[in-house]
Design an enzyme around this catalytic site. Sequence first.
Site, PDB file in Angstrom:
ATOM      1  N   ARG A  22      -1.921   7.920   4.244  1.00 13.77           N
ATOM      2  CA  ARG A  22      -2.262   8.614   5.491  1.00 13.77           C
ATOM      3  C   ARG A  22      -1.059   8.808   6.411  1.00 13.77           C
ATOM      4  NH1 ARG A  22      -7.209   4.455   6.123  1.00 13.77           N
ATOM      5  NH2 ARG A  22      -5.767   3.282   4.801  1.00 13.77           N
ATOM      6  N   ASN A  74     -14.013  -5.631  10.151  1.00 12.95           N
ATOM      7  CA  ASN A  74     -13.113  -6.580   9.505  1.00 12.95           C
ATOM      8  C   ASN A  74     -11.693  -6.280   9.956  1.00 12.95           C
ATOM      9  OD1 ASN A  74     -11.643  -8.136   7.639  1.00 12.95           O
ATOM     10  ND2 ASN A  74     -11.812  -6.553   6.057  1.00 12.95           N
ATOM     11  N   GLY A  85       0.820  -1.217   0.000  1.00 13.42           N
ATOM     12  CA  GLY A  85       0.000   0.000   0.000  1.00 13.42           C
ATOM     13  C   GLY A  85       0.851   1.261   0.000  1.00 13.42           C
ATOM     14  N   LYS A 114       5.153   2.346   4.293  1.00 14.68           N
ATOM     15  CA  LYS A 114       4.513   2.323   5.616  1.00 14.68           C
ATOM     16  C   LYS A 114       5.018   1.174   6.487  1.00 14.68           C
ATOM     17  CE  LYS A 114       0.086   0.975   6.273  1.00 14.68           C
ATOM     18  NZ  LYS A 114      -1.386   1.106   6.293  1.00 14.68           N
TER      19      LYS A 114
END
Length: 424
Positions: free
Chosen positions: A18, A173, A14, A25
């Site tokens: 953010r 989830n 990813g 990340k």
Amino acid sequence: MSDRKRSALILAAGKGVRMKSDMPKVLHKVCGAPMLAYVLEAARAARLSPIRAVVGRGRGQVRKQFDRAKVDWIHQKKQAGTGHAVMSAGPKYRGFRGDVVILPGDVPLLAPQTITLLLHAHERMKAACTILTARVDDPAGYGRIVRDGRGAVRVIVEHGDATKAQLKISEINSGIMAFDGPTLFETVRELKNDNSQGEYYLTDVIGLLKRRRKKVAAVLVDDSREILGINSRAQLAQVGRIMRMRIIERLMDEGVTIVDPENTYIERDVEIGRDTVILPYTVIQSGVRVGRGCEVGPFTHLRVGTVMEEGSEVGNFTEVKKGLIGKRTKAKHLSYLGDVKIGADANIGAGTIVANYDGRKKHLTVIEDRAFVGSGSVLIAPVKIGTGAITGAGAVVTRNHDVPNGGVVVGVPARPLKKKKKRR
Ligand code: UD1
Ligand code: CA
């Protein structure tokens, strides 16, 4: 459990938008290790094999950090969502018969036992997919588990696509799911990206499976903190805090006194012997070893490669890097000790500085047993202070001017102390 094959597929490609970071990340650190390290370890401890990880931008950096880990890396060329990440792993699983556990790369608190529990349930229920879910107080950002009238899972709705009513659902989830491998890869190919993010959501597979009357099961995790995902710097700090407390609680169980757990920062892979006392505002980094009956802090920083032997004490505003502190040796105030080997029963006076770096290279300083380094001494490496030797307060011992065993040096630069002849 049966001897079905069980593979881990870790999603770690990813963009981490953010996080607002130039670094992938999953490389952001939690208690001294990249968050991905914890997920890999959990997969290994749960005996999943092979372990595969999908990586994207910055994948060179990621692979470099884990070059010794047994991971089969998969490149996701563009980050078009979790479903797309799984699609890009499809070719690797051609011919694979068995279960695939999907693990997000951003859930470092996940315990291996939870993975095993999920797989047990998955196999017992003979489901096509088993989702690990959690009930949380603040479900913002997570996919919501939508159940039908009879309580069976119907779909997962992502936060950005949820209706007002669905946003109120507190069962979420975790992103951790077990799938029958062939069913998973067959189904992801049919995903569409007509949603608020324009992404291929792995979570849409649930709806597709249900429409085909395949069995979808769900297992609720006991401790919802375990599945906290890190999407932002605030969540990085939140997870870091929980991890830190886990480390501190383990050390306390092992007989270490930690006076103020909230204000003590101990990274993973730190060993501390029993009856050692850690005073507040202490930072101990990965790999450090502290023996029994030592005292550390307050306001002490023990860095990589440091070993404190039994009964030694390092105190107020003292930083040690790659330092061996011998038995019962004390360095209690305002010192920097870098690249040092200190023997037993030595005393390092207040304000002692070891100048280990000459602007180009780092050098070693050796301080032998029972040496007494006077307050405010500066030891310019490489240099050796012999057994029982003394440096006077404020002495600057220059490089290679070793002080012999029992010798006394004073001044700037330090020279042997001439004893005045006593008058008769
Ligand atoms: C995801 C789930 C959400 C769940 C939450 C749990 C989807 C669509 N949503 O949301 O239901 O509640 O996790 O934490 O699956 N990744 C890739 N390639 C991509 C996109 C993401 O490898 O193209 C990786 C990321 O690096 C990350 C993981 O997949 O490790 C999850 O992605 P992330 O963007 O964090 O998903 P969430 O929005 O948290
Ligand atoms: Ca996430």
